[in-house]
Motif scaffolding. Structure first.
Motif, short mmCIF file in Angstrom:
data_model
loop_
_atom_site.label_atom_id
_atom_site.label_comp_id
_atom_site.label_asym_id
_atom_site.label_seq_id
_atom_site.Cartn_x
_atom_site.Cartn_y
_atom_site.Cartn_z
N UNK A 134 40.54 38.53 44.00
CA UNK A 134 39.39 39.43 44.04
C UNK A 134 39.63 40.61 44.97
N UNK A 135 40.17 40.36 46.15
CA UNK A 135 40.39 41.44 47.12
C UNK A 135 41.46 42.41 46.63
N UNK A 136 42.54 41.87 46.03
CA UNK A 136 43.63 42.74 45.59
C UNK A 136 43.46 43.26 44.16
N UNK A 137 42.51 42.69 43.42
CA UNK A 137 42.27 43.15 42.07
C UNK A 137 43.41 42.87 41.12
N UNK A 138 44.10 41.75 41.30
CA UNK A 138 45.19 41.36 40.43
C UNK A 138 45.28 39.85 40.36
N UNK A 139 45.92 39.35 39.34
CA UNK A 139 46.02 37.91 39.13
C UNK A 139 47.11 37.32 40.02
N UNK A 140 46.75 36.35 40.83
CA UNK A 140 47.70 35.65 41.68
C UNK A 140 47.84 34.20 41.23
#
Length: 439
Positions: free
Chosen positions: A364-370
């Motif tokens: 959510x914070x980085x706006x990418x799938x981890x």
């Protein structure tokens, strides 16, 4: 005040405090100056505790073995951050700045320990400061542990856990985001071999968990040197091992007598591939990858050569096989195994509810799938019953340095300021969620 707004207000303080820790040389040196891990480690510990006090937290000095910053909650049950303040030796070939003269440039902080682990320690400290400064009450007591011997052997953690109950759950800011849910097991190995009087001296490497960048040998008629590229021993394939290169020069050019050549052939034939195939111990698994092994230091005293090795094995490996095959191969080449210190692996299922929650916060914070991952590096997480590695690095991020520079254990070590800022936000959200989820 919104979380991100508060963090931005404190950005300059984060940078200042990281630099204040980086400028202290804190290589663990047991007993030096009369302190458990040396004068430098005591100095940096006192500085970190002072920063915590300045930010409104209570502190505890555990007889200079380690220390804690504490924010009391409604109960004595704890959530923990576990950070270390000791660093590996500075090494050579720094180009951006001197190792203990922190440089802030183009969004990065340079200096030994900036990434491993002083910058991340400050990020965790500011997450605690957020709760204190904004009067947010938590069920759990928050504790940030400051260690002084993580790079050498984690005796600091052993000392602490003898007298203190570990937190109910801990975050270890000594990895990459999102969640490091497993670490390879590790052997720190010491071997000895007799050598002839034709060899006057041998020297290579500076730290037991770093791939050496230089090695040299003095013979009666000549001196031979080899230069490589430093790297963290958890990823030896990213470096160029000077000890192995030196051994290759000696063996391929027949510069030694037969017995001495056999001893060095062990290094050349057994350790040049990094994955243990030359030692008959290679193995790997889907979760944590292949076994790695690196010669990290070599030294010579009165006809005896001593070799230090760092071996990291996948979480599913057969440790009995590794130990027996390694010893048999070493003895075949004239080496005696003096010590095999063992740190077992740890693994938390990727489908674990807490692992999934912590991963979602990062996404959510980085706006990418981890996705959660395992690694070869060893952190305090393996010493705690419920812990995971949790940032603040990014595995996909390139350092603003030439190859072989910029990472932990390398020259020009640096940390991205934006990563630290994002980490503070992630840690704040994580503590809020863990405070509700963890009993």
């Amino acid at each position: 005040m919104q979380i991100r707004e508060w963090i931005e207000k404190n950005r300059d303080g984060i940078i200042r405090d990281v630099c204040s820790l980086v400028e202290i040389k804190s290589v663990s040196s047991p007993g030096e100056g009369g302190w458990p891990f040396g004068t430098g480690c005591r100095q940096v510990l006192l500085k970190a505790l002072s920063l915590a006090e300045e930010n409104g937290l209570e502190t505890e000095n555990h007889e200079n073995y380690c220390g804690s910053a504490v924010l009391k909650g409604e109960s004595k049950e704890e959530l923990g951050f576990f950070s270390h303040l000791d660093v590996v030796p500075e090494g050579n070939d720094w180009t951006k700045t001197k190792p203990y003269e922190p440089l802030v440039a183009d969004g990065w902080i340079y200096g030994r320990g900036s990434a491993d682990n002083k910058g991340p320690a400050v990020a965790a400290l500011y997450a605690m400061k957020y709760f204190k400064e904004n009067g947010i009450s938590l069920r759990h007591t928050l504790r940030q542990f400051y260690g002084c011997d993580e790079e050498r052997g984690m005796e600091d953690m052993g000392y602490y856990l003898k007298a203190h109950k570990p937190p109910a759950f801990s975050l270890v800011p000594d990895a990459a985001f999102p969640v490091c849910c497993g670490e390879k097991g590790r052997y720190q190995i010491v071997c000895e071999a007799r050598i002839s009087n034709d060899i006057l001296s041998v020297k290579g490497g500076e730290g037991i968990n770093s791939v050496p960048a230089h090695a040299e040998i003095s013979l009666k008629e000549k001196k031979v040197t080899a230069d490589g590229k430093a790297a963290h021993a958890a990823k030896p394939e990213t470096g160029d091992n000077a000890i192995v290169k030196l051994s290759g020069l000696l063996v391929q050019n027949h510069l030694l007598g037969e017995a001495d050549e056999t001893v060095f052939r062990f290094l050349w034939e057994g350790l040049s591939d990094y994955n243990g195939s030359g030692l008959h111990i290679s193995c790997e698994d889907e979760d944590s990858g292949p076994l790695t092994i690196a010669a990290t230091m070599i030294e010579h005293t009165e006809g005896v050569m001593r070799l230090f090795l760092d071996l990291r094995y996948p979480v599913s490996a057969d440790t009995e096989m590794i130990e027996s095959e390694f010893k048999n191969t070493a003895e075949h080449y004239g080496w005696n195994v003096i010590k095999m210190d063992h740190n077992p692996s740890f693994y938390m299922d990727k489908e674990n509810e807490t692992v999934k929650l912590l991963t979602e916060i990062c996404s959510r914070v980085y706006g990418r799938k981890f996705e959660p991952y395992c690694m070869g590096g060893g952190t305090y997480a393996r010493k705690l019953p419920n812990a995971v590695g949790y940032g603040p690095g990014l595995s996909y991020q390139k350092k603003p340095c030439e190859d072989g520079h910029g990472k932990g254990h390398q020259p020009d070590e640096c940390v991205c300021i934006e990563n630290l800022v994002n980490a503070v936000e992630i840690y704040i959200h994580a503590i809020m969620k863990l405070d509700k989820l963890v009993p």
